[in-house]
Structure formats: structure tokens, C-alpha cells
Design a protein around this motif. Structure first.
Motif, PDB file in Angstrom:
ATOM      1  N   LYS A  37      12.836  25.419  21.466  1.00  0.00           N
ATOM      2  CA  LYS A  37      12.374  26.645  20.836  1.00  0.00           C
ATOM      3  C   LYS A  37      12.890  27.834  21.635  1.00  0.00           C
ATOM      4  O   LYS A  37      12.137  28.638  22.157  1.00  0.00           O
ATOM      5  CB  LYS A  37      10.848  26.649  20.735  1.00  0.00           C
ATOM      6  N   PHE A 155       7.754  31.444  17.437  1.00  0.00           N
ATOM      7  CA  PHE A 155       7.364  30.078  17.078  1.00  0.00           C
ATOM      8  C   PHE A 155       5.850  29.905  16.988  1.00  0.00           C
ATOM      9  O   PHE A 155       5.380  28.987  16.320  1.00  0.00           O
ATOM     10  CB  PHE A 155       8.007  29.080  18.041  1.00  0.00           C
ATOM     11  N   TRP A 158       5.566  30.947  13.397  1.00  0.00           N
ATOM     12  CA  TRP A 158       6.239  29.926  12.592  1.00  0.00           C
ATOM     13  C   TRP A 158       5.381  28.654  12.482  1.00  0.00           C
ATOM     14  O   TRP A 158       5.162  28.116  11.393  1.00  0.00           O
ATOM     15  CB  TRP A 158       7.585  29.597  13.225  1.00  0.00           C
ATOM     16  N   ASP A 159       4.881  28.203  13.629  1.00  0.00           N
ATOM     17  CA  ASP A 159       4.100  26.956  13.656  1.00  0.00           C
ATOM     18  C   ASP A 159       2.746  27.115  12.956  1.00  0.00           C
ATOM     19  O   ASP A 159       2.264  26.175  12.310  1.00  0.00           O
ATOM     20  CB  ASP A 159       3.892  26.499  15.095  1.00  0.00           C
ATOM     21  N   ASP A 162       3.326  26.734   9.410  1.00  0.00           N
ATOM     22  CA  ASP A 162       3.589  25.323   9.093  1.00  0.00           C
ATOM     23  C   ASP A 162       2.299  24.516   8.958  1.00  0.00           C
ATOM     24  O   ASP A 162       2.215  23.567   8.165  1.00  0.00           O
ATOM     25  CB  ASP A 162       4.456  24.689  10.190  1.00  0.00           C
ATOM     26  N   LYS A 163       1.301  24.909   9.738  1.00  0.00           N
ATOM     27  CA  LYS A 163       0.089  24.088   9.825  1.00  0.00           C
ATOM     28  C   LYS A 163      -1.043  24.556   8.917  1.00  0.00           C
ATOM     29  O   LYS A 163      -2.106  23.946   8.898  1.00  0.00           O
ATOM     30  CB  LYS A 163      -0.399  24.071  11.279  1.00  0.00           C
TER      31      LYS A 163
END
Length: 519
Positions: A37, A155, A158-159, A162-163
Motif C-alpha cells: 500500500k 487506503f 479505500w478499505d 470495501d468493507k
């Protein structure tokens, strides 16, 4: 026959499959993202969120100027990364819109606030577009955040996206793993960064317009500013100054005073005043402070006095709201300005706007002007700066998507007859001779076919020969690196180069300079 609910569920499933496929494709195209990352990984992932040229043209062909879902989506994206829009109120935000000069005004405002470090230790600044690095869009205390912090916060956002999930009934396209577009993502990232970094005040430049801009989820700004209005982004904002003013006035909020420059087009000003009344706030016209007439601002150009004056009033409101100034600055041309305000305006740095660079024997005059008004202002600045010089002069120009012919007509009319160019170079915004862009400057928002075939550049070359009675030598180059080499080899004597037409050109050229300086 499927029921309405059945159709919606089927549509949701379809969107889910499409997004899953795109996510898998992203991983295949960018496997490093699954391993590390780093900043490079973050930029690669970010670039995947750009809309491509075909998608943009498809949307334009629908004729739909408004995306009423934009702000609802931004609120939802914010929720998914752990915030309510009310969380952003603690940032004491200055919200700035306009057509010309909003970036410069934001920079001036940030620099003034930066003079009060003891009381306001961390000042955030969010602007667009960037020149050399995407990190320039998110600054703290005037400096772009580091690559390490950009990657870290990137990130984290971003993460979290995603979750988390959204209601498919309300947001059928926002399935697990889906992401907002490029600018929306960066707006979310800026909020996350500034809150995590403990910023005490933040200056936000609107991306496009105001009413439906992704920055307009700001509910309670401390103050709002509107720079000079003009005709730009007509597809999204409208074809008249009244329509554009209506969109810009969309950032006004109840109880947050608004300020604007004194020289607004009358019809635009009238609409702004109506919007202020509608939003239960006040709109004040800001004159140019006489004390600034003899001040050398950090950003060159006489027209910057107006932007600097607007910045004075915006900063005054923040410092007063934070109980740092006991008394607001009077909006009067003869009002005395605090020494720290003057120091902030003098020390403002803003690359690519009326910037002068001495490189070897040559002098570069750089401004990313890309609207009629900004082109006239930049060209007038260049004319007044070099008109008494006998040095050879070169024009380096790029514009890929706006009405490029109108811009060079404005440019030519503004410099003539006092300044004549010996060489005129039309280039694409591609950075390198290899045909590639610098990683932070990748653009998918123009026709790649037109870029490769030099279509726009060839048309501009033809147009210039028709309007230029001085018969300058006209060149077309496929990239910025080649254009720079052509300039370096053209003359043994010192020359003056005017670089304008787009911020993409300016950023690419500065990146080329950086590589040359590293050698």
C-alpha cells in the motif's frame, strides 16, 4: 411480468455482478495493490476511478446537466467511511467558488490564516486540479501532505469503502466494493485527512459549480466566497451567466456570511444576491483595499489584488469566529489591514499562476489559464511584463477539451500588437516522448485517438496562421518533453516563453523540468 420490486432487485443483482467483475479486473490490472500500500499503489488505484472519455461523451449526449444524486451519494460515502457531514463543521471551513481565481483566493486565504500558527496550528487546504502531484490537492500549512500520509489515509478510506455496504433500495449502484469517482474520492480523503490531522480551519475550493459539487456536503461553513464569474463548464452549469451564478450560489448556507468581488457581471451579481436571500445569509461585495496597491503579492498579476482583497475578508471571518481577532476587518477600501495579513499575502505561493521561472538563459512565463477571462488576464500579464523586452518570444500552448480556438483568439487579441511571437508550439498534454504520462498526471477524460493523431493541435496550427500577421513559425509536437527540447534547441540567445492554455500542460512541463534538474 416482473413486479417493480422484482425489477429493482434484478437490477441490483446485475449491478453487483458488474461491480464484482470490475473489482476483479482491477486486481488483475493492478496486482501490486493486493501486496503493498505504497504511494504508487494509491495513485494507481486512484487513477482507476477516473471516468473515461467515452463515458463522459455518453453522459453529455443524454443532455442531462444535473445529477441530483451527487450530494445524497456523498453523504452516504461519508457514512461508510465513518463520518456524518456534521463532523466536518468542526473544521471552521472557508468554502470558495467562482470561475476565475478561486484557487488563488484559496491560497491567499490559507496563507493569511497560516500567519496565526500559535492560535491555529494546523490549516488545511483542498484545491483542484493539481499540477505535478495529486498530493498538492490536500495541503496542511501550505505544504502537500507527504507520500506516506497520502498512502496511509488513502487506503484507510479505500478499505472502509470495501468493507461497508449501502442500502440497495436507495443506492442500487453502491454495492460492496464500489467506489466514488476520482474527485469525490479525493473530497472524502481530504475530510478524513484534515480531521485525523487535527486541522483547526480548512479552506475548500469547489470543484465545479457549487450547488451539486461534492464539496457542498459542507453544512455549516464559517464563511463563503465567490470569485469572478464567467462562462465555463456550460454542459454542467448552463449557458448563461445567470445559470452559472445560480449554481455557484448553491454553496451559500444559513448564517454563514458570503463575500464576492466587486467587479461581478451585473446579472450574475443579481442572481447571487437572490441566492443569498434564499439561503438566509448576507452577500457583501469586497472592494480592492488601497493598502494592497503597493504590496507585491506572492502571486503576480494586477488582477490578483481583487482575489487578495476577497481573501482578506474570508480570513477575517474565520479569525473572528475563532476569537483570534477582536474586531472584524471593515469591508471598506480604506480599512487598515493587520501586518500578519500583509505578510500572508506577500508569502503566498501558487505554482502555475502568473509564475516566472529563470532556467539558464531563458525566462518562462507560466499560467494555466483555460477560460476566456483567465486567458485575457494571463495574456495581459505577459504582455505588460515583456512588452519593453527585445528578446525573442515563444508561445507554448495546449488545450485538449475546451474551445481551444476561442482561447488562442483571446490570447492573440490580448498580446497584439505589443507582443509578437517568433515561434508558436502546439502540444498535447502527454508528458514524455515515450507516449506516457507522469503517474500523477494520467488523464482518461480526453479522446485518446484525438491526442495520438494530434487532431486539436493541427487545427490550432491552422487557426494561428490565419490570425497571425507576424507569420511566426508554427510547430506541432506530440508531447511536452519534445516541445521543451524544441525550445532549448531553437535559439542560442536568451528567449522568453509564454506557457498557457491548460494546467495539464503546466504540470507536465514542471515535471519535465524536475527530471532535467535531477540529471
Amino acid at each position: 411480468m416482473l413486479s417493480k420490486d422484482g425489477k429493482q432487485n434484478l437490477l441490483a443483482v446485475f449491478h453487483s455482478y458488474i461491480n464484482s467483475f470490475l473489482s476483479i479486473l482491477m486486481i488483475i490490472r493492478n496486482p501490486l495493490r493486493m501486496i503493498g500500500k505504497t504511494y504508487h499503489d494509491a495513485v494507481t488505484a486512484l487513477n482507476s476511478l477516473q471516468s473515461n472519455y467515452a463515458n463522459i461523451m455518453a453522459i453529455r449526449q443524454t443532455g442531462d446537466r444535473k445529477n441530483i444524486m451527487t450530494l445524497l451519494e456523498m453523504h452516504e460515502w461519508s457514512r461508510r467511511i465513518g463520518y456524518s457531514s456534521s463532523d466536518f463543521n468542526k473544521l471552521n471551513i472557508v468554502h470558495i467558488t467562482g470561475t476565475k481565481g478561486k484557487g488563488s483566493t484559496a491560497a491567499f486565504t490559507s496563507s493569511i490564516l497560516g500567519q496565526y500558527k500559535e492560535q491555529l496550528p494546523r490549516i488545511g487546504l483542498y484545491t483542484s486540479p493539481h499540477l505535478k502531484s495529486v498530493r498538492e490537492r490536500i495541503r496542511i500549512d501550505g505544504e502537500p501532505i507527504s507520500e506516506e500520509k497520502f498512502a496511509k489515509y488513502f487506503f484507510e478510506v479505500w478499505d472502509r469503502l470495501d468493507k461497508t455496504t449501502s442500502s440497495l433500495d436507495k443506492f442500487p449502484h453502491m454495492v460492496t466494493g464500489s467506489k466514488p469517482g476520482y474527485f469525490k474520492f479525493l473530497t472524502l480523503l481530504s475530510f478524513h485527512t484534515f480531521i485525523q490531522e487535527g486541522c483547526k480551519s480548512c479552506v475548500y475550493e469547489v470543484g465545479v459549480g457549487g450547488e451539486l459539487d461534492s464539496t457542498n456536503i459542507i453544512e455549516k461553513p464559517t464563511v463563503c466566497g465567490v470569485t469572478l464569474l464567467g462562462i465555463d463548464h456550460t454542459f454542467m452549469l448552463g449557458d448563461t451567466i445567470e445559470e452559472i451564478a445560480w449554481n455557484k450560489g448553491g454553496i451559500f448556507k444559513p448564517g454563514a456570511p458570503a463575500f464576492t468581488v466587486e467587479e461581478q457581471p451585473p446579472k450574475g451579481l443579481e442572481v447571487l444576491q437572490e441566492r443569498a436571500e434564499e439561503r438566509k445569509t448576507t452577500l457583501t461585495e469586497v472592494p480592492v483595499f488601497r493598502q494592497l496597491q503597493d504590496v507585491k503579492l506572492g502571486i503576480a498579476g494586477d488582477f490578483q489584488k481583487s482575489n487578495a482583497s476577497l481573501a482578506v475578508m474570508l480570513a477575517s471571518e474565520v479569525l473572528s469566529a475563532c476569537k483570534i481577532l477582536n474586531k472584524k476587518i471593515c469591508c471598506n477600501p480604506d480599512a487598515p489591514l493587520p501586518e500578519k495579513f500583509i505578510d500572508g499575502l506577500k508569502s503566498t505561493k501558487w505554482e502555475g499562476r502568473c509564475q516566472v521561472l529563470e532556467r539558464g538563459k531563458d525566462t518562462w512565463y507560466i499560467d494555466g489559464a483555460h477560460t476566456k477571462d483567465s486567458m485575457v488576464a494571463a495574456s495581459t500579464w505577459f504582455r505588460e511584463t515583456v512588452r519593453s523586452s527585445n528578446k525573442k518570444k515563444i508561445l507554448l500552448f495546449n488545450q485538449q477539451s475546451r474551445d481551444a480556438k476561442a482561447l488562442i483568439d483571446n490570447l492573440h487579441a490580448s498580446v497584439s500588437p505589443d507582443v509578437n511571437f517568433d515561434d508558436v508550439i502546439f502540444t498535447t498534454n502527454v508528458t514524455w516522448k515515450s507516449g506516457s504520462y507522469s503517474a500523477d498526471l494520467v488523464s482518461m477524460n480526453t479522446s485518446q485517438e484525438d491526442v495520438e493523431n494530434l487532431k486539436v493541435q493541427e487545427l490550432l496550427a491552422k487557426d494561428w496562421t490565419e490570425i497571425d500577421k507576424n507569420h511566426a513559425r508554427v510547430h506541432v509536437t506530440p508531447n511536452i518533453e519534445t516541445a521543451n527540447e524544441l525550445i532549448e534547441k531553437s535559439y542560442d540567445c536568451p528567449v522568453e516563453i509564454f506557457v498557457t492554455g491548460s494546467l495539464h500542460l503546466v504540470g507536465g512541463l514542471l515535471v519535465v523540468f524536475d527530471r532535467l534538474d535531477e540529471k
